[in-house]
Design an enzyme around this catalytic site. Structure first.
Site, PDB file in Angstrom:
ATOM      1  N   CYS A  95     -34.545  33.186   2.815  1.00 44.74           N
ATOM      2  CA  CYS A  95     -34.693  31.838   2.255  1.00 44.74           C
ATOM      3  C   CYS A  95     -35.901  31.156   2.879  1.00 44.74           C
ATOM      4  O   CYS A  95     -36.018  31.100   4.099  1.00 44.74           O
ATOM      5  CB  CYS A  95     -33.427  31.013   2.525  1.00 44.74           C
ATOM      6  SG  CYS A  95     -33.608  29.311   1.957  1.00 44.74           S
ATOM      7  N   ASN A 125     -31.204  39.984   2.392  1.00 44.38           N
ATOM      8  CA  ASN A 125     -29.768  40.214   2.222  1.00 44.38           C
ATOM      9  C   ASN A 125     -29.418  41.623   2.656  1.00 44.38           C
ATOM     10  O   ASN A 125     -30.280  42.501   2.721  1.00 44.38           O
ATOM     11  CB  ASN A 125     -29.386  40.093   0.738  1.00 44.38           C
ATOM     12  CG  ASN A 125     -29.493  38.690   0.244  1.00 44.38           C
ATOM     13  OD1 ASN A 125     -30.526  38.290  -0.253  1.00 44.38           O
ATOM     14  ND2 ASN A 125     -28.426  37.938   0.403  1.00 44.38           N
ATOM     15  N   HIS A 178     -26.829  37.835   4.832  1.00 42.13           N
ATOM     16  CA  HIS A 178     -28.174  38.272   5.212  1.00 42.13           C
ATOM     17  C   HIS A 178     -28.011  39.188   6.433  1.00 42.13           C
ATOM     18  O   HIS A 178     -26.943  39.247   7.038  1.00 42.13           O
ATOM     19  CB  HIS A 178     -29.074  37.065   5.476  1.00 42.13           C
ATOM     20  CG  HIS A 178     -29.501  36.405   4.190  1.00 42.13           C
ATOM     21  ND1 HIS A 178     -30.711  36.624   3.611  1.00 42.13           N
ATOM     22  CD2 HIS A 178     -28.827  35.573   3.349  1.00 42.13           C
ATOM     23  CE1 HIS A 178     -30.793  35.943   2.472  1.00 42.13           C
ATOM     24  NE2 HIS A 178     -29.654  35.291   2.282  1.00 42.13           N
ATOM     25  N   ARG A 233     -33.706  37.268  -7.329  1.00 45.79           N
ATOM     26  CA  ARG A 233     -33.786  35.849  -6.939  1.00 45.79           C
ATOM     27  C   ARG A 233     -33.971  35.693  -5.427  1.00 45.79           C
ATOM     28  O   ARG A 233     -35.029  35.336  -4.951  1.00 45.79           O
ATOM     29  CB  ARG A 233     -32.514  35.127  -7.432  1.00 45.79           C
ATOM     30  CG  ARG A 233     -32.589  33.613  -7.375  1.00 45.79           C
ATOM     31  CD  ARG A 233     -32.341  33.008  -6.011  1.00 45.79           C
ATOM     32  NE  ARG A 233     -31.075  33.371  -5.413  1.00 45.79           N
ATOM     33  CZ  ARG A 233     -30.740  33.078  -4.161  1.00 45.79           C
ATOM     34  NH1 ARG A 233     -31.583  32.429  -3.382  1.00 45.79           N
ATOM     35  NH2 ARG A 233     -29.575  33.461  -3.655  1.00 45.79           N
ATOM     36  N   ASP A 234     -32.949  36.017  -4.658  1.00 41.84           N
ATOM     37  CA  ASP A 234     -33.023  35.813  -3.206  1.00 41.84           C
ATOM     38  C   ASP A 234     -34.094  36.719  -2.613  1.00 41.84           C
ATOM     39  O   ASP A 234     -34.834  36.333  -1.700  1.00 41.84           O
ATOM     40  CB  ASP A 234     -31.650  36.123  -2.580  1.00 41.84           C
ATOM     41  CG  ASP A 234     -31.448  35.469  -1.231  1.00 41.84           C
ATOM     42  OD1 ASP A 234     -32.442  35.322  -0.500  1.00 41.84           O
ATOM     43  OD2 ASP A 234     -30.308  35.123  -0.890  1.00 41.84           O
ATOM     44  N   HIS A 272     -21.907  36.429   0.859  1.00 44.03           N
ATOM     45  CA  HIS A 272     -23.359  36.606   0.696  1.00 44.03           C
ATOM     46  C   HIS A 272     -23.960  36.720   2.095  1.00 44.03           C
ATOM     47  O   HIS A 272     -24.136  35.732   2.800  1.00 44.03           O
ATOM     48  CB  HIS A 272     -23.879  35.362  -0.042  1.00 44.03           C
ATOM     49  CG  HIS A 272     -25.354  35.266  -0.221  1.00 44.03           C
ATOM     50  ND1 HIS A 272     -25.975  35.448  -1.442  1.00 44.03           N
ATOM     51  CD2 HIS A 272     -26.352  34.953   0.636  1.00 44.03           C
ATOM     52  CE1 HIS A 272     -27.280  35.254  -1.324  1.00 44.03           C
ATOM     53  NE2 HIS A 272     -27.537  34.952  -0.073  1.00 44.03           N
TER      54      HIS A 272
HETATM   55  P1  HMG Z   1     -37.150  16.644  -4.783  1.00 42.37           P
HETATM   56  O1  HMG Z   1     -38.608  16.668  -4.433  1.00 42.37           O
HETATM   57  O2  HMG Z   1     -36.240  15.759  -3.977  1.00 42.37           O
HETATM   58  O3  HMG Z   1     -36.935  16.400  -6.351  1.00 42.37           O
HETATM   59  O4  HMG Z   1     -36.630  18.144  -4.704  1.00 42.37           O
HETATM   60  P2  HMG Z   1     -37.148  15.175  -7.293  1.00 42.37           P
HETATM   61  O5  HMG Z   1     -35.957  15.067  -8.163  1.00 42.37           O
HETATM   62  O6  HMG Z   1     -37.589  13.958  -6.505  1.00 42.37           O
HETATM   63  O7  HMG Z   1     -38.379  15.660  -8.192  1.00 42.37           O
HETATM   64  C1  HMG Z   1     -39.663  15.935  -7.628  1.00 42.37           C
HETATM   65  C2  HMG Z   1     -40.490  16.754  -8.614  1.00 42.37           C
HETATM   66  O8  HMG Z   1     -39.852  18.028  -8.826  1.00 42.37           O
HETATM   67  C3  HMG Z   1     -40.606  16.130  -9.987  1.00 42.37           C
HETATM   68  O9  HMG Z   1     -41.850  16.556 -10.517  1.00 42.37           O
HETATM   69  C4  HMG Z   1     -39.506  16.796 -10.784  1.00 42.37           C
HETATM   70  O10 HMG Z   1     -39.736  16.821 -12.164  1.00 42.37           O
HETATM   71  C5  HMG Z   1     -39.560  18.213 -10.215  1.00 42.37           C
HETATM   72  P3  HMG Z   1     -43.164  15.616 -10.426  1.00 42.37           P
HETATM   73  O11 HMG Z   1     -42.763  14.340 -11.106  1.00 42.37           O
HETATM   74  O12 HMG Z   1     -43.441  15.431  -8.945  1.00 42.37           O
HETATM   75  O13 HMG Z   1     -44.220  16.436 -11.127  1.00 42.37           O
HETATM   76  N1  HMG Z   1     -38.276  18.906 -10.357  1.00 42.37           N
HETATM   77  C6  HMG Z   1     -38.134  20.071 -10.997  1.00 42.37           C
HETATM   78  N2  HMG Z   1     -39.004  20.883 -11.619  1.00 42.37           N
HETATM   79  C7  HMG Z   1     -38.506  21.994 -12.183  1.00 42.37           C
HETATM   80  N3  HMG Z   1     -37.189  22.346 -12.141  1.00 42.37           N
HETATM   81  C8  HMG Z   1     -36.294  21.568 -11.512  1.00 42.37           C
HETATM   82  C9  HMG Z   1     -36.761  20.376 -10.916  1.00 42.37           C
HETATM   83  N4  HMG Z   1     -36.142  19.372 -10.244  1.00 42.37           N
HETATM   84  C10 HMG Z   1     -37.080  18.480  -9.916  1.00 42.37           C
HETATM   85  N5  HMG Z   1     -35.023  21.924 -11.466  1.00 42.37           N
HETATM   86  C11 HMG Z   1     -35.174  19.870  -5.487  1.00 42.37           C
HETATM   87  C12 HMG Z   1     -35.285  18.439  -4.968  1.00 42.37           C
HETATM   88  C13 HMG Z   1     -33.706  20.226  -5.466  1.00 42.37           C
HETATM   89  C14 HMG Z   1     -35.736  19.947  -6.897  1.00 42.37           C
HETATM   90  C15 HMG Z   1     -36.017  20.791  -4.542  1.00 42.37           C
HETATM   91  O14 HMG Z   1     -35.602  20.531  -3.230  1.00 42.37           O
HETATM   92  C16 HMG Z   1     -35.838  22.266  -4.838  1.00 42.37           C
HETATM   93  O15 HMG Z   1     -36.258  22.738  -5.881  1.00 42.37           O
HETATM   94  N6  HMG Z   1     -35.239  23.019  -3.887  1.00 42.37           N
HETATM   95  C17 HMG Z   1     -34.948  24.426  -4.079  1.00 42.37           C
HETATM   96  C18 HMG Z   1     -35.075  25.176  -2.788  1.00 42.37           C
HETATM   97  C19 HMG Z   1     -34.685  26.614  -2.991  1.00 42.37           C
HETATM   98  O16 HMG Z   1     -34.773  27.161  -4.077  1.00 42.37           O
HETATM   99  N7  HMG Z   1     -34.224  27.267  -1.897  1.00 42.37           N
HETATM  100  C20 HMG Z   1     -33.823  28.633  -1.957  1.00 42.37           C
HETATM  101  C21 HMG Z   1     -32.539  28.846  -2.688  1.00 42.37           C
HETATM  102  S1  HMG Z   1     -31.083  28.520  -1.693  1.00 42.37           S
HETATM  103  C22 HMG Z   1     -30.855  29.982  -0.794  1.00 42.37           C
HETATM  104  O17 HMG Z   1     -31.714  30.823  -0.789  1.00 42.37           O
HETATM  105  C23 HMG Z   1     -29.549  30.192  -0.099  1.00 42.37           C
HETATM  106  C24 HMG Z   1     -28.640  31.188  -0.843  1.00 42.37           C
HETATM  107  O18 HMG Z   1     -29.281  32.440  -0.991  1.00 42.37           O
HETATM  108  C25 HMG Z   1     -27.320  31.384  -0.067  1.00 42.37           C
HETATM  109  C26 HMG Z   1     -27.537  31.719   1.414  1.00 42.37           C
HETATM  110  O19 HMG Z   1     -28.280  32.666   1.727  1.00 42.37           O
HETATM  111  O20 HMG Z   1     -26.934  31.012   2.225  1.00 42.37           O
HETATM  112  C27 HMG Z   1     -28.279  30.680  -2.242  1.00 42.37           C
HETATM  113 MG    MG Z   2     -29.419  33.969   0.489  1.00 42.67          MG
END
Ligand code: HMG
Ligand code: MG
Length: 291
Positions: free
Chosen positions: A244, A253, A213, A12-13, A211
């Site tokens: 990320c 990581n 990095h 994933r990450d 967690h």
């Molecule tokens: P948004 O644009 O505000 O969402 O994004 P929305 O609710 O307005 O929806 C917009 C569109 O997205 C719609 O589709 C929804 O259906 C679709 P459209 O009508 O435009 O065709 N949608 C989805 N589609 C599939 N699956 C879903 C989903 N939700 C909405 N679940 C949202 C808000 C949260 C969805 C967006 O910002 C997002 O997906 N963000 C994820 C970012 C991400 O994955 N970042 C990396 C992970 S975090 C990380 O790495 C940190 C970590 O490792 C810890 C650390 O290191 O600190 C965990």
């Molecule tokens: Mg991370």
């Protein structure tokens, strides 16, 4: 000998931030090799918007494949295969594939939360409330990530008190596990220690997950410091891959193989076989075109 629990987050990450989009079959094979290497918990993918993270648009296929091929050890013990879900839509998608553990994710800083999930911290917690309820109703457990525990790429230094406060809010909505994310990989062991000490007021250090990095090469030293404070659960990524997409400049990581070796040197046991883990690392490096 004391046991350290490792959660492998490479699929994933690791893969969410690579330019190369790895085919689903190779992702599934990677999970299988990690399970074969003895990892008992693997974060397989994310059910996020494919527009935000195209690298993981194949989440359904990958999770289903992983559950089919890597859900148990040869001795029949369960392997936890989890996935990130940012909202109810993500939860629905993950549950439809048979997931048993999901992760919600927010941060201790407003800037990162806005860029990463398009919400304030308060909005993210409100969004997670039905996710936690729905996951529990379906018999799944929930991890809650708090990113930017020391530094935020947009807001700068983060007060440990802000991290504790976000942990409190996640605990209040019922998450089963709290995971502290040092998203940028720039913290010193002392800075990480201060956060752990503060968050131990919410859950004991032995239950917190760390967690890390590793952008500045200090993650192993921070992990060893955390062990002294009683932390026994760590995330790591085989090959040290990833980062990320919404945290510019962050490297991958801490590498699972390095963390396994460091734990062993200090007399801590893990379930991981280093030779088999090396095969998983070579496989994913080849898949990313870096071997
Ligand atoms: P948004 O644009 O505000 O969402 O994004 P929305 O609710 O307005 O929806 C917009 C569109 O997205 C719609 O589709 C929804 O259906 C679709 P459209 O009508 O435009 O065709 N949608 C989805 N589609 C599939 N699956 C879903 C989903 N939700 C909405 N679940 C949202 C808000 C949260 C969805 C967006 O910002 C997002 O997906 N963000 C994820 C970012 C991400 O994955 N970042 C990396 C992970 S975090 C990380 O790495 C940190 C970590 O490792 C810890 C650390 O290191 O600190 C965990
Ligand atoms: Mg991370």
């Amino acid at each position: 000998m004391s046991e350290v629990h490792l959660c492998e987050v490479g699929p994933r990450d690791g893969l969410q931030n690579e330019k190369t989009i790895v085919p689903a079959a190779d992702k599934i094979r990677f999970v299988e090799l990690l399970a074969h290497a003895g990892l008992r918990e693997i974060e397989v993918t994310s059910f996020v918007s494919p527009k935000w993270v195209p690298q993981l648009a194949d989440a359904e296929e990958v999770l289903r494949g992983a559950l089919e091929r890597a859900a148990r050890t040869p001795a029949g013990e369960p392997i936890v295969l989890s996935a990130l879900v940012p909202n109810e839509k993500g939860l629905e998608r993950a549950l439809a594939c048979g997931v048993r553990k999901v992760s919600v994710f927010t941060a201790a800083s407003e800037g990162f939360t806005r860029k990463n999930i398009n919400a304030t911290i308060a909005e993210s917690i409100a969004r997670f409330e039905p996710v936690v309820r729905g996951a529990h109703a379906a018999g799944a457990t929930v991890r809650g990530y708090v990113s930017c525990i020391v530094q935020c790429p947009y807001d700068g230094a983060v007060d440990p008190e802000a991290v504790r406060a976000t942990c409190e809010r996640l605990a209040a909505i019922g998450v089963d596990e709290l995971d502290l994310g040092e998203t940028l990989g720039v913290a010193t062991p002392d800075e990480v220690a201060r956060v752990i000490e503060r968050c131990a007021a919410v859950r004991p250090a032995s239950e917190l997950v760390l967690h890390l990095h590793d952008t500045r090469g200090m993650a192993i030293a921070s992990a060893m410091r955390a062990l002294e404070l009683g932390v026994r659960k760590f995330d790591a990524s085989t090959g040290g891959i990833g980062g990320c997409p919404y945290a510019p400049g962050a490297a991958g990581n801490v590498a699972t193989e390095r963390l396994v070796a460091a734990c062993r040197e200090r007399g801590y046991r893990t379930s991981v076989d280093s030779t088999a883990l090396g095969e998983a690392a070579s496989f994913i490096r080849r898949a990313l075109g870096a071997a």
